[in-house]
Write an enzyme that holds these catalytic residues in place. Structure first.
Site, PDB file in Angstrom:
ATOM      1  N   LYS A  58       6.724   7.513 -10.330  1.00  0.00           N
ATOM      2  CA  LYS A  58       7.845   7.948 -11.176  1.00  0.00           C
ATOM      3  C   LYS A  58       7.590   7.686 -12.669  1.00  0.00           C
ATOM      4  CE  LYS A  58      12.326   9.158 -10.727  1.00  0.00           C
ATOM      5  NZ  LYS A  58      12.801  10.077  -9.681  1.00  0.00           N
TER       6      LYS A  58
ATOM      7  N   GLY B 284       0.166  -8.285   3.371  1.00  0.00           N
ATOM      8  CA  GLY B 284       0.770  -7.666   4.549  1.00  0.00           C
ATOM      9  C   GLY B 284       1.548  -8.697   5.319  1.00  0.00           C
TER      10      GLY B 284
ATOM     11  N   HIS C  86       0.227 -13.237  -5.501  1.00  0.00           N
ATOM     12  CA  HIS C  86       0.326 -11.807  -5.817  1.00  0.00           C
ATOM     13  C   HIS C  86       0.206 -11.566  -7.327  1.00  0.00           C
ATOM     14  CE1 HIS C  86       1.473 -10.286  -1.839  1.00  0.00           C
ATOM     15  NE2 HIS C  86       1.949 -11.506  -1.678  1.00  0.00           N
TER      16      HIS C  86
ATOM     17  N   ASP D  98      12.084  14.673 -11.312  1.00  0.00           N
ATOM     18  CA  ASP D  98      10.932  15.180 -10.555  1.00  0.00           C
ATOM     19  C   ASP D  98      10.865  16.707 -10.567  1.00  0.00           C
ATOM     20  OD1 ASP D  98      10.890  12.524 -10.057  1.00  0.00           O
ATOM     21  OD2 ASP D  98      11.505  12.672  -7.962  1.00  0.00           O
TER      22      ASP D  98
ATOM     23  N   CYS E  66      -3.621 -12.070  -0.870  1.00  0.00           N
ATOM     24  CA  CYS E  66      -2.816 -12.629   0.211  1.00  0.00           C
ATOM     25  C   CYS E  66      -3.431 -12.307   1.584  1.00  0.00           C
ATOM     26  CB  CYS E  66      -1.377 -12.148   0.070  1.00  0.00           C
ATOM     27  SG  CYS E  66      -0.223 -13.052   1.081  1.00  0.00           S
ATOM     28  N   TYR E  67      -2.801 -11.455   2.375  1.00  0.00           N
ATOM     29  CA  TYR E  67      -3.400 -11.045   3.658  1.00  0.00           C
ATOM     30  C   TYR E  67      -4.818 -10.542   3.417  1.00  0.00           C
ATOM     31  CZ  TYR E  67      -3.716  -8.695   8.233  1.00  0.00           C
ATOM     32  OH  TYR E  67      -4.081  -8.302   9.498  1.00  0.00           O
TER      33      TYR E  67
ATOM     34  N   GLU F 156       0.159  -8.792  -8.757  1.00  0.00           N
ATOM     35  CA  GLU F 156       0.832  -7.540  -9.124  1.00  0.00           C
ATOM     36  C   GLU F 156       2.315  -7.717  -9.433  1.00  0.00           C
ATOM     37  OE1 GLU F 156      -0.263  -8.455  -6.233  1.00  0.00           O
ATOM     38  OE2 GLU F 156       0.871  -7.699  -4.540  1.00  0.00           O
TER      39      GLU F 156
END
Ligand code: XMP
Length: 511
Positions: A367, A54, A168, A225, A81-82, A170
């Site tokens: 998605k 964050g 991170h 979508d 992280c945060y 990710e």
């Protein structure tokens, strides 16, 4: 143990990426924005907790905190992280804030820990993005990673399955990031049971239960979508689904015909209504040059046409929408939806005066998952992998007034650009490639005569999610083909430009 992971979102731009990575590993991930009630999420009995990064400083007044109920739940926890700083502080560690911070790649030297199992080496390159740092770990923790700049870059309390990473895992740039996430989920002893076929079964039952034979209306644009929404509803309720495709006259060459042919072939039973409203859209857009005004008029006209079609069909109880998980998260985030850059209207925006109940079968999906779902439901590959095309269509690719002549020019240019891109074999690497008709005229010479015609800009970008984009570095042979075909074949064009702007600070579309 349940395969369900609860992610608390502290506002990092990467939170959704964590959820997508966790889902890709086969575990269901739910995002809960920090500051919201945690009880409903805990009642679903998640098997692990991830605290996201964050932008705030943990010690700053009003910064989001770690809800005590989450700690009390005693779940295996990964703080990123945060999230790591919050975990450290909540368990009695100490933080220091540093001027400047650390952003970008760093080399992490790992100390033995099951969290690092199967990493390619003891030293890995990781992606940092932080200001504050943990200066003292809480009691019972050990340091399991360091960088040149950070003596505590990763910490663990293995017997409780508590882990903190200052970097991170990710993001794509962290080496072995996916392995680290997988290790954490395996250490948490979760079952990897998130699969598309079980989603389909559950979703169909839920739709049938909710609608109980009532009629459903869906605005179908031919985009991924709404098409996948149609596919799952078709499977669930068959003839009770009514799809309205609005041909607004702002579509690409042959688009309405192509989309309806693909759909009819894949779903022969589909009730597909094509509303031809090109003239109405053009009339409403007459004289309008302001981009936001164009978007608003188009959005409103969509709703009018859609409402008219709905009224013709008689009583309808449900309105289906292809809302995705990122839209849901954005709308409940206490940080608010991101600032309005352009209003995005999708086909089937909810008309307020129609008393429909909403049905959103894709609201839990990202998605990439929607594409997997679509493929399992038999949606043709051509529809699943079409270039994204904005709801307001070619109108926002004509800088200035939208006239039938301008539409003819920009549509023809668009066709040539897509044809040549396909032929080059590079289409799969490109997010979007299209023409923008500029209101600028310049002098040229064709044959022996002077011309004074319009200029066209080609926009071709690479992107993973349209949030950021780079201009595509394309071979000059393709640029040359585009240029010569556009100038030779499209009447009224005598100059071609290549747009070399990144997003940000530009956007992908010009309007
Ligand atoms: P921008 O221009 O904001 O576009 O960088 C990001 C992506 O969104 C598409 N786009 C839209 N899609 N309705 C849509 O469904 C819209 O109003 C709209 N405007 C832009 C754009 O093509 C790009 O892929």
């Amino acid at each position: 143990m349940s395969g369900h992971v609860l992610i608390i979102d502290y506002g990092s731009q990467y939170t959704q990426l964590i959820a997508r990575k966790v889902r890709a590993l086969g575990y269901y991930a739910e995002i809960l924005p920090a500051g919201l009630e945690v009880e409903p999420a805990l009642a679903k009995e998640p098997g692990a907790l991830i605290l996201s990064g964050g932008p705030a400083s943990v010690e700053a007044p009003g910064a989001p905190t770690l809800d005590e109920k989450l700690l009390a739940a005693n779940l295996p926890t990964l703080g990123v992280c945060y999230g790591m700083q919050l975990l450290a502080k909540s368990l009695g560690g100490r933080l220091t804030s540093s001027e400047g911070g650390e952003y970008g790649p760093a080399d992490l030297t790992t100390a033995p820990s099951p969290l690092w199992r199967d990493l390619p080496s003891q030293k890995i390159s990781v992606w940092m993005s932080h200001g504050d740092r943990v200066s003292q770990i809480p009691e019972g923790f050990v340091v399991i990673g360091q960088t040149a700049d950070l003596s505590i870059a990763a910490m663990a309390k293995p017997e409780k399955n508590l882990y903190g990473l200052q970097f991170h895992p990710e993001v794509h740039h962290t080496q072995g990031g996916e392995t680290i996430l997988r290790n954490f989920l395996e250490l948490a002893k979760l079952t990897a049971d998130w699969r598309m076929d079980s989603f389909i079964q559950k979703s169909i039952l839920a739709i049938q239960e909710k609608t109980r034979g009532a009629r459903i209306l869906l605005g179908l644009s031919g985009g991924v979508d709404s098409t996948v929404t149609a596919a799952i509803l078709d499977r669930a309720v068959g003839k009770n689904l009514y799809c309205v495709f609005v041909d607004n006259g702002l579509l690409r060459h042959n688009e309405a015909e192509e989309v309806s042919q693909y759909l009819k072939k894949a779903f022969p039973q589909l009730n597909l209504i094509v509303a031809n409203a090109g003239d109405l859209f053009l009339t409403n857009l007459k004289g309008v040059v302001d981009p936001e005004k164009k978007r608003q008029i188009i959005g409103q006209t969509f709703i009018d046409v859609f409402t008219e079609e709905a009224n013709k069909l008689g009583p309808i109880d449900f309105l289906a929408q292809g809302t995705l998980y990122p839209d849901v998260i954005e709308s409940i985030s206490p940080f608010g939806p991101s600032a309005l850059i352009k209003s995005h209207h999708n086909v089937g925006g909810l008309p307020e005066n129609l008393q429909f109940e909403l049905i959103e079968p894709l609201r839990d999906l990202f998605k990439d998952e929607v594409r997997v779902l679509g493929a399992e439901l038999g949606v043709p590959h051509e529809l699943l992998w079409r270039q994204p095309f904005p709801g307001p269509g070619l109108a926002i690719r004509i800088v200035g007034e939208v006239t039938p002549e301008a539409l003819t020019v920009v549509r023809h240019c668009d066709l040539i650009i897509r044809e040549e891109l396909e032929k080059s074999g590079l289409a799969k690497d490109i997010w979007q490639a299209f023409a923008v008709l500029l209101p600028v005229k310049s002098v040229g010479v064709m044959g022996d005569g002077r011309t004074y015609f319009k200029a066209v800009a080609i926009r071709a970008v690479t992107s993973v999610d349209a949030m950021t984009a780079d201009w595509a570095r394309l071979p000059d042979t393709l640029l040359a083909r585009w240029s010569s075909r556009l100038i030779n074949e499209v009447a009224g064009v005598n100059r071609v430009l290549y747009d070399i702007s990144t997003k940000p600070p530009s956007t992908i579309e010009w309007e």
